[in-house]
Design a protein around this motif. Structure first.
Motif, PDB file in Angstrom:
ATOM      1  N   LYS A  82      43.480 -60.745  16.552  1.00 30.75           N
ATOM      2  CA  LYS A  82      42.236 -60.308  15.950  1.00 30.75           C
ATOM      3  C   LYS A  82      42.332 -58.827  15.649  1.00 30.75           C
ATOM      4  CE  LYS A  82      39.326 -63.757  18.265  1.00 30.75           C
ATOM      5  NZ  LYS A  82      38.160 -63.974  19.166  1.00 30.75           N
ATOM      6  N   VAL A  83      42.130 -58.471  14.397  1.00 29.21           N
ATOM      7  CA  VAL A  83      42.201 -57.072  13.986  1.00 29.21           C
ATOM      8  C   VAL A  83      41.013 -56.760  13.084  1.00 29.21           C
ATOM      9  CG1 VAL A  83      44.719 -56.950  14.148  1.00 29.21           C
ATOM     10  CG2 VAL A  83      43.662 -57.653  11.999  1.00 29.21           C
ATOM     11  N   PRO A  84      40.689 -55.481  12.887  1.00 33.18           N
ATOM     12  CA  PRO A  84      39.579 -55.109  11.997  1.00 33.18           C
ATOM     13  C   PRO A  84      39.790 -55.641  10.580  1.00 33.18           C
ATOM     14  CG  PRO A  84      40.249 -53.247  13.354  1.00 33.18           C
ATOM     15  CD  PRO A  84      41.273 -54.319  13.569  1.00 33.18           C
ATOM     16  N   CYS A  85      38.697 -55.810   9.869  1.00 34.10           N
ATOM     17  CA  CYS A  85      38.773 -56.410   8.529  1.00 34.10           C
ATOM     18  C   CYS A  85      39.528 -55.534   7.540  1.00 34.10           C
ATOM     19  CB  CYS A  85      37.362 -56.718   8.014  1.00 34.10           C
ATOM     20  SG  CYS A  85      36.281 -55.270   7.912  1.00 34.10           S
ATOM     21  N   SER A  86      39.644 -54.231   7.816  1.00 29.50           N
ATOM     22  CA  SER A  86      40.371 -53.336   6.900  1.00 29.50           C
ATOM     23  C   SER A  86      41.886 -53.374   7.136  1.00 29.50           C
ATOM     24  CB  SER A  86      39.866 -51.901   7.052  1.00 29.50           C
ATOM     25  OG  SER A  86      40.047 -51.457   8.391  1.00 29.50           O
ATOM     26  N   ASN A  93      58.718 -63.449  14.703  1.00 31.39           N
ATOM     27  CA  ASN A  93      57.448 -64.161  14.549  1.00 31.39           C
ATOM     28  C   ASN A  93      56.260 -63.414  15.145  1.00 31.39           C
ATOM     29  OD1 ASN A  93      57.678 -66.875  13.169  1.00 31.39           O
ATOM     30  ND2 ASN A  93      59.415 -66.977  14.570  1.00 31.39           N
ATOM     31  N   TYR A  94      56.490 -62.183  15.605  1.00 28.88           N
ATOM     32  CA  TYR A  94      55.348 -61.372  16.035  1.00 28.88           C
ATOM     33  C   TYR A  94      54.441 -61.090  14.843  1.00 28.88           C
ATOM     34  CZ  TYR A  94      57.104 -60.195  20.711  1.00 28.88           C
ATOM     35  OH  TYR A  94      57.519 -60.244  22.015  1.00 28.88           O
ATOM     36  N   ASP A  95      53.134 -61.140  15.091  1.00 29.64           N
ATOM     37  CA  ASP A  95      52.190 -60.678  14.070  1.00 29.64           C
ATOM     38  C   ASP A  95      52.179 -59.152  14.093  1.00 29.64           C
ATOM     39  OD1 ASP A  95      51.322 -63.162  13.144  1.00 29.64           O
ATOM     40  OD2 ASP A  95      49.887 -63.368  14.792  1.00 29.64           O
ATOM     41  N   PHE A  96      52.531 -58.545  12.957  1.00 33.28           N
ATOM     42  CA  PHE A  96      52.566 -57.090  12.876  1.00 33.28           C
ATOM     43  C   PHE A  96      51.286 -56.608  12.199  1.00 33.28           C
ATOM     44  CE2 PHE A  96      54.031 -53.210  10.462  1.00 33.28           C
ATOM     45  CZ  PHE A  96      54.003 -52.378  11.579  1.00 33.28           C
ATOM     46  N   PRO A  97      50.416 -55.867  12.927  1.00 31.00           N
ATOM     47  CA  PRO A  97      49.152 -55.401  12.359  1.00 31.00           C
ATOM     48  C   PRO A  97      49.345 -54.127  11.540  1.00 31.00           C
ATOM     49  CG  PRO A  97      49.281 -54.818  14.686  1.00 31.00           C
ATOM     50  CD  PRO A  97      50.566 -55.511  14.349  1.00 31.00           C
ATOM     51  N   ILE A  98      48.850 -54.135  10.322  1.00 31.50           N
ATOM     52  CA  ILE A  98      48.987 -52.966   9.439  1.00 31.50           C
ATOM     53  C   ILE A  98      47.602 -52.379   9.190  1.00 31.50           C
ATOM     54  CG2 ILE A  98      49.773 -52.117   7.204  1.00 31.50           C
ATOM     55  CD1 ILE A  98      51.671 -54.471   7.045  1.00 31.50           C
ATOM     56  N   PRO A  99      47.302 -51.215   9.775  1.00 30.67           N
ATOM     57  CA  PRO A  99      46.037 -50.526   9.494  1.00 30.67           C
ATOM     58  C   PRO A  99      46.178 -49.708   8.200  1.00 30.67           C
ATOM     59  CG  PRO A  99      47.017 -49.867  11.620  1.00 30.67           C
ATOM     60  CD  PRO A  99      48.091 -50.508  10.797  1.00 30.67           C
ATOM     61  N   GLN A 141      48.137 -51.833  23.727  1.00 35.70           N
ATOM     62  CA  GLN A 141      47.442 -53.068  23.348  1.00 35.70           C
ATOM     63  C   GLN A 141      46.193 -52.756  22.531  1.00 35.70           C
ATOM     64  OE1 GLN A 141      46.226 -55.474  26.673  1.00 35.70           O
ATOM     65  NE2 GLN A 141      45.814 -57.270  25.430  1.00 35.70           N
ATOM     66  N   LYS A 142      45.427 -51.755  22.980  1.00 38.36           N
ATOM     67  CA  LYS A 142      44.233 -51.362  22.237  1.00 38.36           C
ATOM     68  C   LYS A 142      44.596 -50.775  20.877  1.00 38.36           C
ATOM     69  CE  LYS A 142      41.044 -50.552  26.084  1.00 38.36           C
ATOM     70  NZ  LYS A 142      40.169 -49.557  26.773  1.00 38.36           N
ATOM     71  N   ALA A 143      45.695 -50.030  20.853  1.00 36.84           N
ATOM     72  CA  ALA A 143      46.110 -49.387  19.602  1.00 36.84           C
ATOM     73  C   ALA A 143      46.369 -50.412  18.509  1.00 36.84           C
ATOM     74  CB  ALA A 143      47.361 -48.547  19.841  1.00 36.84           C
ATOM     75  N   PHE A 144      47.005 -51.533  18.863  1.00 35.03           N
ATOM     76  CA  PHE A 144      47.418 -52.507  17.851  1.00 35.03           C
ATOM     77  C   PHE A 144      46.422 -53.655  17.687  1.00 35.03           C
ATOM     78  CE2 PHE A 144      51.354 -50.478  19.405  1.00 35.03           C
ATOM     79  CZ  PHE A 144      51.653 -49.790  18.250  1.00 35.03           C
ATOM     80  N   SER A 145      45.231 -53.469  18.265  1.00 30.84           N
ATOM     81  CA  SER A 145      44.153 -54.421  18.022  1.00 30.84           C
ATOM     82  C   SER A 145      42.938 -53.718  17.426  1.00 30.84           C
ATOM     83  CB  SER A 145      43.763 -55.126  19.323  1.00 30.84           C
ATOM     84  OG  SER A 145      43.333 -54.191  20.293  1.00 30.84           O
ATOM     85  N   GLY A 146      43.109 -52.427  17.053  1.00 32.05           N
ATOM     86  CA  GLY A 146      42.045 -51.693  16.377  1.00 32.05           C
ATOM     87  C   GLY A 146      40.975 -51.147  17.292  1.00 32.05           C
ATOM     88  N   VAL A 199      41.027 -46.161  18.113  1.00 25.73           N
ATOM     89  CA  VAL A 199      40.374 -45.117  17.316  1.00 25.73           C
ATOM     90  C   VAL A 199      39.355 -45.775  16.383  1.00 25.73           C
ATOM     91  CG1 VAL A 199      42.399 -43.611  17.391  1.00 25.73           C
ATOM     92  CG2 VAL A 199      42.122 -45.199  15.477  1.00 25.73           C
ATOM     93  N   ARG A 200      38.497 -44.955  15.825  1.00 24.58           N
ATOM     94  CA  ARG A 200      37.462 -45.486  14.932  1.00 24.58           C
ATOM     95  C   ARG A 200      38.064 -45.903  13.595  1.00 24.58           C
ATOM     96  NH1 ARG A 200      36.399 -41.838  11.000  1.00 24.58           N
ATOM     97  NH2 ARG A 200      37.203 -39.717  11.333  1.00 24.58           N
ATOM     98  N   GLN A 201      37.409 -46.867  12.957  1.00 24.08           N
ATOM     99  CA  GLN A 201      37.766 -47.223  11.581  1.00 24.08           C
ATOM    100  C   GLN A 201      36.892 -46.400  10.618  1.00 24.08           C
ATOM    101  OE1 GLN A 201      37.575 -50.200  13.830  1.00 24.08           O
ATOM    102  NE2 GLN A 201      39.727 -49.601  13.970  1.00 24.08           N
ATOM    103  N   ASP A 202      37.517 -45.839   9.625  1.00 21.98           N
ATOM    104  CA  ASP A 202      36.800 -45.025   8.639  1.00 21.98           C
ATOM    105  C   ASP A 202      36.648 -45.846   7.352  1.00 21.98           C
ATOM    106  OD1 ASP A 202      35.897 -43.192   6.795  1.00 21.98           O
ATOM    107  OD2 ASP A 202      37.140 -41.544   7.550  1.00 21.98           O
ATOM    108  N   PRO A 203      35.404 -46.154   6.935  1.00 21.46           N
ATOM    109  CA  PRO A 203      35.201 -46.963   5.718  1.00 21.46           C
ATOM    110  C   PRO A 203      35.735 -46.295   4.457  1.00 21.46           C
ATOM    111  CG  PRO A 203      33.119 -46.034   6.507  1.00 21.46           C
ATOM    112  CD  PRO A 203      34.141 -45.771   7.565  1.00 21.46           C
ATOM    113  N   ASN A 204      35.999 -44.995   4.528  1.00 21.43           N
ATOM    114  CA  ASN A 204      36.535 -44.286   3.359  1.00 21.43           C
ATOM    115  C   ASN A 204      38.054 -44.414   3.234  1.00 21.43           C
ATOM    116  OD1 ASN A 204      33.957 -43.240   2.566  1.00 21.43           O
ATOM    117  ND2 ASN A 204      34.121 -41.708   4.202  1.00 21.43           N
ATOM    118  N   ASP A 205      38.696 -44.955   4.300  1.00 19.61           N
ATOM    119  CA  ASP A 205      40.150 -45.153   4.234  1.00 19.61           C
ATOM    120  C   ASP A 205      40.496 -46.215   3.197  1.00 19.61           C
ATOM    121  OD1 ASP A 205      40.602 -43.314   6.204  1.00 19.61           O
ATOM    122  OD2 ASP A 205      40.809 -44.802   7.817  1.00 19.61           O
ATOM    123  N   GLU A 206      41.601 -46.005   2.529  1.00 20.93           N
ATOM    124  CA  GLU A 206      42.121 -47.046   1.637  1.00 20.93           C
ATOM    125  C   GLU A 206      42.476 -48.264   2.486  1.00 20.93           C
ATOM    126  OE1 GLU A 206      45.520 -46.983  -1.704  1.00 20.93           O
ATOM    127  OE2 GLU A 206      46.264 -46.889   0.357  1.00 20.93           O
TER     128      GLU A 206
END
Length: 492
Positions: A7-11, A139-145, A452-457, A460-467
């Protein structure tokens, strides 16, 4: 995490690691040299080169694959499979795999691989030389922020890790201070300083060291005469008692070099008061000598402990085939030979046992001297004792050197008091040391929690202005499509 969608952030975007990264297994160089030259100008990158930046060999590059500072290197084969490190410019070693994360923040990718090390290493494949399981890794899921968030994550990880490192450094400093305090405690104990007040209260009512030594030697002579008479008159007693042979007493000039002791104390040699025995090993070629019921001690089992059981046991026939004796509980065991830090370590027998030729047995039974008194003293002297050995290939103690070890003697009652005080204070030290070890272990768990927290979002905060990461992923795919990939998914 493999097989379970994270589970990762929608961005963010999730991709299979094997579908995203570029990887390549190294090859053994055909032509190597120990020195850099015009014909061998390329560093051969093995584990030591990428981990410690020490290049051991150089190659001409023929048949090799290149690696670069922008890559990550993973140990693919061996006991440390899964270990990752930053890349080095050179020729990729045969036990390594280079991994490239296109258009990613390098340290973000590095910390992701680092977070998987324990799992990859413990699930390595292969009955001989273990190697990374590619089905697990790729087969690891790699999260890309989003790219900007990758920078924030790395900054936060390094900030928290820096605080953790400082904390661990302080804990380890406290551990070292406990070791110093422990040695200072033992030093005071065996110079008579811990029991100063106790002596003042009992002055004139305790046996002096000189009187005790005289009594112990008289009792030893009497015991030997009884054992000798029994051996001579009984067919059942097969082992002749070893003749008494006391080493020369300490000369006055030798005593003057030692520290000052209370008047009722005295420095003596171990062999003046206790019998010292060197063990022996039954033949390994005779299976009926082994697997019996008589505990048999090797030097590796003598390690600052109470020995209540042994890894190997010998039969009665095995015991009768050797010159070693069976010693009673309370006997001190001293390792005389051993690599690393084995030599000089001490243990107390909790059971009757025999022992090998690499160990010395110091029998204190019958003397009245508390075994723990001598145990604590030999522990205190460990660093000096292990340096006393000599030999061409490997330093070793021998029976003569053990018999000539010097220790401080006082009355039985005062030695018992010394042991009681030492045990009380050491128990407190052990509690502190245990708490420190627990805290250090907790810091490692906290480190993994941060990753673990780093790679599940969640770090740090998510910034809606980020691409959004979807646009970054589109660019990566387009860029990868233009270039010729090295190799994907599998690193054989």
């Amino acid at each position: 995490m493999s097989g379970i969608k994270a589970k990762v952030p929608c961005s963010w975007q999730l991709v299979k690691l094997g579908d995203f990264v570029q990887s390549q297994k190294g090859k053994k160089s055909k032509n190597e040299a120990k020195e850099k030259s015009s014909s061998h100008p390329i560093p051969y990158v093995d584990i030591q080169a990428f981990e410690e930046k020490i290049v051991r060999t150089w190659t001409d590059g023929v048949g090799c694959h290149p690696c670069y500072e922008s890559d990550f290197l993973m140990v693919w084969d061996g006991s440390r499979s899964g270990l990752v490190g930053k890349g080095v410019n050179g020729a990729l070693g045969s036990t390594l795999v280079r991994i490239n994360f296109p258009m990613m923040v390098n340290d973000y990718a590095y910390y992701f691989l680092q977070s998987k090390y324990q799992q990859i290493n413990t699930r390595a494949k292969g009955s001989g030389t273990p190697h990374v399981d590619p089905d697990l890794l790729w087969n690891y899921d790699f999260p890309i922020p989003p790219l900007a968030e990758q920078h924030r994550i790395v900054q936060k990880i390094e900030e928290l890790f820096s605080e953790l490192d400082k904390g661990v450094e302080n804990l380890k400093l406290a551990q070292e201070q406990l070791k110093v305090y422990r040695q200072a405690l033992l030093k005071d104990a065996f110079e008579g300083k811990l029991t100063t007040q106790w002596r003042e209260k009992t002055l004139g009512n305790i046996e002096s060291a000189f009187e005790l030594k005289k009594r112990i030697r008289m009792e030893a002579i009497d015991l030997y005469q009884r054992e000798f008479s029994l051996w001579k008159s009984s067919a059942k007693v097969r082992r002749k008692p070893r003749p008494l042979k006391f080493p020369p007493e300490l000369a006055l000039e030798e005593r003057q070099k030692l520290c000052n002791l209370p008047d009722c104390w005295s420095f003596e040699k171990l062999g003046e008061l206790f019998k010292v025995y060197v063990g022996s090993t039954p033949s390994r070629k005779s299976p009926d000598f082994w697997g019996g019921s008589i505990p048999w001690i090797s030097s590796g089992e003598v390690s600052f402990c109470l020995i209540n059981d042994t890894k190997e046991k010998i039969t009665q026939r095995g015991y009768e085939s050797i010159s070693a004796h069976i010693h009673p509980p309370g006997t001190l065991m001293l390792a005389m030979i051993g690599e690393g830090k084995t030599r000089g370590q001490v243990a107390i027998l909790g059971v009757e046992a025999s022992h090998n030729q690499n160990t010395a047995a110091i029998r204190v039974a019958g003397s009245g001297v508390p075994p723990l008194y001598l145990y604590h003293y030999l522990t205190y002297c460990y660093e000096n004792t292990r340096k006393l050995g000599s030999g061409n290939n490997q330093k070793a103690l021998n029976m003569d050197r053990v018999e000539n070890l010097i220790f401080p003697l006082t009355s039985i009652r005062e030695m018992e008091e010394v042991v009681q005080i030492i045990d009380q204070k050491l128990s407190i030290i052990e509690v502190f040391d245990g708490n420190i070890k627990t805290a250090i272990n907790c810091s490692e768990s906290l480190r993994q929690s941060i990753l673990q927290k780093a790679f599940s979002g969640q770090l740090v905060r998510q910034d809606p202005n980020d691409e959004p990461a979807s646009e970054l992923l589109s660019r990566i795919k387009a860029e990868v499509a233009k270039s010729k990939p090295i190799k994907k998914k599998k690193a054989a």
